[in-house]
Design an enzyme around this catalytic site. Structure first.
Site, short mmCIF file in Angstrom:
data_model
loop_
_atom_site.label_atom_id
_atom_site.label_comp_id
_atom_site.label_asym_id
_atom_site.label_seq_id
_atom_site.Cartn_x
_atom_site.Cartn_y
_atom_site.Cartn_z
N LYS A 1 -76.75 -2.51 10.72
CA LYS A 1 -75.53 -1.50 10.37
C LYS A 1 -76.17 -0.12 10.17
CE LYS A 1 -76.17 -3.03 5.59
NZ LYS A 1 -75.22 -3.66 4.20
N PHE B 1 -64.26 -9.61 14.67
CA PHE B 1 -65.30 -8.89 15.60
C PHE B 1 -66.44 -10.17 16.13
CE2 PHE B 1 -66.75 -8.37 11.16
CZ PHE B 1 -67.52 -9.57 10.79
N GLU C 1 -70.27 -1.65 17.62
CA GLU C 1 -68.86 -1.63 16.76
C GLU C 1 -68.47 -0.93 15.47
OE1 GLU C 1 -69.08 -6.38 18.40
OE2 GLU C 1 -68.74 -5.73 16.20
N LYS D 1 -67.83 -0.09 12.00
CA LYS D 1 -67.88 -0.82 10.65
C LYS D 1 -66.88 -0.22 9.55
CE LYS D 1 -71.06 -2.10 7.02
NZ LYS D 1 -70.00 -2.33 5.93
#
Length: 507
Positions: free
Chosen positions: A372, A295, A209, A211
């Site tokens: 991340k 999210f 996804e 960031k």
């Protein structure tokens, strides 16, 4: 209980590296407390007093210093009441009244108690009783399963209240603690990787996804009432009417959403982070509009989703808020993950977060299920001190001393900060002026060229890596560190760890 008993326990805990010994000492203390004292004591032991910061600085503490009492007389309740008075004193004559309260408190304290009280007031308390250790101690003292205690603390956001319930209540009452719409929970956190491929190795099949470079929000809706909380669980509903409107219009009754909000430019791209945070932190109305992107969803119309896999939660999110779901793609292919990452960067975002598709939502925890990935290495560190500048920076605090969090106490006090380098690069004139004023407000001591500050300011630092160095206690030093921005939205406990930085060392 006498305050001195708590102080002596903190010293015993800080003096040992044995987790079992820490848990045992804390459990023994918790068993001796009166029920009304438990939340207060837990707050002090975890360096999070119930009152938070009460607005007393280093100069006020120094002015209140008195000859230590010969015998202990202060109780835990006495300190709690004094903190209440300091927090609640306002208006005409407040300064004198607060000074009198502080002098009376210090005069009644023994030497060890005075040092402990000063640490509480200045935010420098380093007891060695990290929340994880203290949570285990609560389980030991109460005889309740540690997983039940941890879960109740996560879902309530209140370790002190959880300790009281665990020690005085039944296991069924503890198990009954769950998600409550309108009561924020600690957000799930992400680890760091250097590439989407490396992240996929940790997670397996994952949702990759975007960031976003925005502000974390947790949004609760109960019927027609919408509440919005920051990552630190502060209520900011009044600042975000546009988010209230969006969530109030969703086709549902009750929901808890996790996401981010950020300002967009005319072409739909993200505005600079500073613009988002300026609007996010403003109590008054501003022209800049903040757009919500979600999210995750933790609850929907009476159904808790924490323990359901991410795949199920994404399905719910796509059904209830498709226009506000953060872009992403489910894949196990590193090439696809890399493409999503490049798409995110091209759109002006920071990178991607790679999330194991079968993972549950672990409130308040940082693990390998969320990872991340940013194109540059950036880490959130804590400012420990700042040196006076020279040349055109004369008269300004410039060179930052940077510390990484050491939750395990491998290189110092558990829960403390290990210095890993200095930098003055990346500081604009505006930031120099701001930090010169701010760090003098946070001053705890100074030498000729350096002002040492309370370790409460988080700054995002970009680096090219780390290198081995005997100069600092963690054995590493940052390479080419430069300031990206200050992170007012993060607490020092959320800073990156010395273990994370050491993992960057090449084998």
């Amino acid at each position: 209980m006498l305050l001195l008993e708590l102080v002596e326990t903190t010293k015993a805990v800080s003096s040992t590296r044995s987790r079992l010994a820490k848990v045992d000492a804390l459990a023994q203390l918790l068993r001796r407390l009166e029920p009304a004292e438990i939340p207060t004591a837990v707050g002090l032991l975890s360096a999070k007093p119930r009152q938070g910061r009460v607005g007393v600085g280093w100069s006020a503490v120094a002015a209140a210093k008195a000859e230590p009492a010969a015998e202990p007389s202060l109780s835990v309740a006495d300190l709690d009441a004094a903190l209440d008075r300091l927090l609640g004193t306002a208006g005409t004559g407040a300064g004198a009244e607060r000074a009198a309260t502080l002098r009376k408190l210090m005069a009644a304290a023994t030497g060890p108690e005075q040092s402990f009280i000063a640490g509480v007031l200045l935010g420098e308390l380093r007891t060695g009783a990290l929340e994880g250790v203290l949570t285990d101690a609560v389980a030991r003292a109460s005889g309740k399963p540690v997983q039940a205690v941890r879960r109740a603390a996560m879902l309530s956001g209140d370790l002190g209240g959880t300790a009281l319930l665990a020690i005085t209540g039944t296991e069924a009452e503890l198990d009954a603690v769950g998600l409550v719409v309108g009561r924020p929970v600690l957000p799930m956190l992400a680890a760091t990787a250097t590439s989407p491929g490396a992240a996929l190795e940790a997670t397996g099949e994952a949702s990759v996804e975007y960031k976003l470079d925005g502000a974390r929000i947790q949004v609760h809706r109960s019927g027609g009432d919408v509440s919005i909380y920051t990552r630190n669980l502060a209520d900011v509903t009044h600042r975000l009417p546009e988010v209230v409107e969006v969530v109030g219009g969703l086709p549902l009754r009750d929901v808890i959403l996790d996401g981010e909000t950020l300002a967009l430019d005319e072409e739909g791209g993200p505005r600079p982070f500073q613009e988002t945070m300026a609007r996010f932190g403003a109590d008054a109305a501003r022209e800049t509009v903040l757009h919500p992107w979600f999210f995750d969803v933790l609850h929907i119309d009476g159904r808790d989703l924490l323990d359901e896999p991410l795949s199920a939660r994404i399905s719910v999110l796509e059904r209830i808020a498709p226009e506000h779901r953060i872009p992403g793609e489910v894949t196990a292919d590193p090439a696809v993950a890399e493409r999503v990452s490049q798409d995110a960067l091209a759109a002006g975002h920071e990178g991607v977060v790679v999330k194991a598709i079968g993972s549950t939502y672990a409130a308040g925890r940082r693990g390998s299920n969320w990872v991340k990935v940013k194109p540059v290495l950036t880490y959130d560190l804590v400012v420990l001190a700042c040196e006076w500048g020279s040349g055109r920076r004369t008269g300004m605090l410039s060179n930052l001393h940077l510390g990484a969090h050491d939750p395990k106490g491998e290189f110092g006090e558990p829960g403390g900060y290990v210095m890993v380098g200095k930098t003055f690069k990346g500081l604009t004139d505006e930031l120099l002026r701001w930090q010169t004023g701010r760090f003098q407000e946070l001053e705890v001591r100074r030498t000729t060229g350096t002002v040492w500050v309370e370790p409460v300011t988080v700054v995002e630092i970009a680096i090219d890596g780390v290198q081995q160095s005997p100069r600092y206690p963690g054995g590493i030093a940052l390479r080419f560190a430069r300031v990206k921005r200050y992170r007012d939205d993060k607490t020092p406990g959320e800073a990156d760890t010395i273990q994370t930085l050491r993992a960057l060392l090449r084998p």
